[in-house]
Scaffold this motif. Structure first.
Motif, PDB file in Angstrom:
ATOM      1  N   SER A 119       0.817  -1.503   0.462  1.00 51.90           N
ATOM      2  CA  SER A 119      -0.250  -0.194   0.324  1.00 51.90           C
ATOM      3  C   SER A 119       0.684   1.369  -0.500  1.00 51.90           C
ATOM      4  O   SER A 119       0.484   2.397  -0.415  1.00 51.90           O
ATOM      5  N   ASP A 120       1.982   0.767   0.917  1.00 49.62           N
ATOM      6  CA  ASP A 120       3.112   2.209   0.746  1.00 49.62           C
ATOM      7  C   ASP A 120       3.722   2.306  -0.461  1.00 49.62           C
ATOM      8  O   ASP A 120       4.385   3.694  -0.790  1.00 49.62           O
ATOM      9  N   ARG A 121       3.426   1.796  -1.496  1.00 50.21           N
ATOM     10  CA  ARG A 121       4.011   2.598  -2.404  1.00 50.21           C
ATOM     11  C   ARG A 121       2.904   2.088  -4.025  1.00 50.21           C
ATOM     12  O   ARG A 121       3.696   2.410  -4.823  1.00 50.21           O
ATOM     13  N   LEU A 122       1.871   2.677  -3.581  1.00 44.97           N
ATOM     14  CA  LEU A 122       0.788   2.157  -4.362  1.00 44.97           C
ATOM     15  C   LEU A 122       0.374   4.246  -4.151  1.00 44.97           C
ATOM     16  O   LEU A 122       0.941   4.732  -3.120  1.00 44.97           O
ATOM     17  N   SER A 123       0.401   4.264  -5.756  1.00 46.11           N
ATOM     18  CA  SER A 123      -0.483   6.058  -5.934  1.00 46.11           C
ATOM     19  C   SER A 123      -1.759   5.720  -7.315  1.00 46.11           C
ATOM     20  O   SER A 123      -1.039   5.176  -7.765  1.00 46.11           O
ATOM     21  N   VAL A 124      -2.180   6.779  -6.941  1.00 46.92           N
ATOM     22  CA  VAL A 124      -2.536   7.154  -8.250  1.00 46.92           C
ATOM     23  C   VAL A 124      -2.712   8.554  -8.479  1.00 46.92           C
ATOM     24  O   VAL A 124      -3.213   9.111  -8.428  1.00 46.92           O
ATOM     25  N   THR A 125      -2.368   8.890 -10.215  1.00 50.14           N
ATOM     26  CA  THR A 125      -2.191   9.731 -11.260  1.00 50.14           C
ATOM     27  C   THR A 125      -3.954  10.496 -11.084  1.00 50.14           C
ATOM     28  O   THR A 125      -4.882  10.047 -10.925  1.00 50.14           O
ATOM     29  N   ASP A 126      -3.861  11.870 -11.267  1.00 46.64           N
ATOM     30  CA  ASP A 126      -5.134  12.473 -12.020  1.00 46.64           C
ATOM     31  C   ASP A 126      -5.857  11.617 -13.332  1.00 46.64           C
ATOM     32  O   ASP A 126      -6.770  12.545 -12.605  1.00 46.64           O
TER      33      ASP A 126
END
Length: 249
Positions: free
Chosen positions: A81-88
């Motif tokens: 989870s700490d390595r995940l992100s979502v762009t605009d």
């Protein structure tokens, strides 16, 4: 009521992903372990805030997990989870990819609690390279993922092929050469791992990056140590001169 409907829909979609029953566009991505990868989601609707109408699922042939929904990374993502992100644009970004990340990622759009359009599916494959040292030889292993095999892997050597010994297995390849310190750097430069996706025909080359020896210091270390050593020497010389003058007084 809307929340219950959303939960039912999410559970149903997770089952569809697991049994590959959802029709959608499937693409492939192969990356080296430790790199960052961005998985695009197509058909993203514009009328959503923080991608709250977009859901990302992950399936590794063992289970299906919702990684992102309601505009947030989900607790089910656990260690990653700490390595995940979502762009605009609702693309999923995975930092420092590991072989545990290999699997199928599915992006689904919702409108008024119901699925909108087709899914976007991405099969992520991870290339892992390791080194095993013996008394007089070094063996490099290049392998792809862990859960299914859709690649051929082999080592390419730009030098005399009699200097190395190669072995090819399903989705992995080995190369063995002498551990002579004067020759190792040459092998590292001349060896490339060729990874070929059998379905798309895409060919990628990966170089082995040897880990830094524990006895080696990085460049910044010398930048600090050298001036510090000179300063210590100057202080010592001055101190000796002061002491000598004091003794002679």
């Amino acid at each position: 009521m809307d929340q219950i409907r959303w939960i039912i829909m999410s559970s149903f979609l997770m089952l569809l992903v697991q049994f590959k029953a959802v029709a959608g566009k499937l693409s492939f991505s192969t990356v080296r372990g430790g790199d960052e990868v961005t998985l695009s989601c197509e058909g993203v609707t514009d009328d959503q805030e923080k991608c709250n109408s977009t859901t990302w699922f992950f399936w590794d042939r063992r289970n299906t997990v919702a990684l992102f929904e309601h505009g947030q990374i989900q607790k089910g993502a656990k260690a990653k989870s700490d390595r995940l992100s979502v762009t605009d644009k609702c693309s999923l970004v995975i930092k420092k990819v590991t072989d545990e990340d290999a699997g199928r990622y599915t992006c689904t759009q919702f409108r008024s609690g119901e699925q909108h359009g087709e899914d976007t599916e991405v099969d992520l494959f991870v290339v892992t390279m390791t080194e095993e040292k013996n008394d007089d030889t070094v063996t490099l292993n290049c392998s792809v993922s862990r859960y299914w095999c859709e690649h051929t892997v082999k080592w390419l050597y730009e030098g005399d092929e009699t200097d190395v010994e190669t072995t090819q297995l399903d989705c992995s390849g080995y190369v063995t050469f002498t551990s002579d310190l004067n020759q190792k750097s040459k092998y590292y430069k001349l060896l490339k791992c060729e990874v070929n996706h059998v379905n798309t025909g895409e060919v990628q080359l990966f170089s082995f990056i040897p880990p830094q020896s524990s006895g080696e210091k990085p460049g910044w270390w010398r930048i600090i140590v050298v001036p510090l050593g000179l300063a210590t020497l100057i202080i010592s010389v001055v101190a000796v001169n002061v002491w000598a003058r004091a003794e002679g007084a």
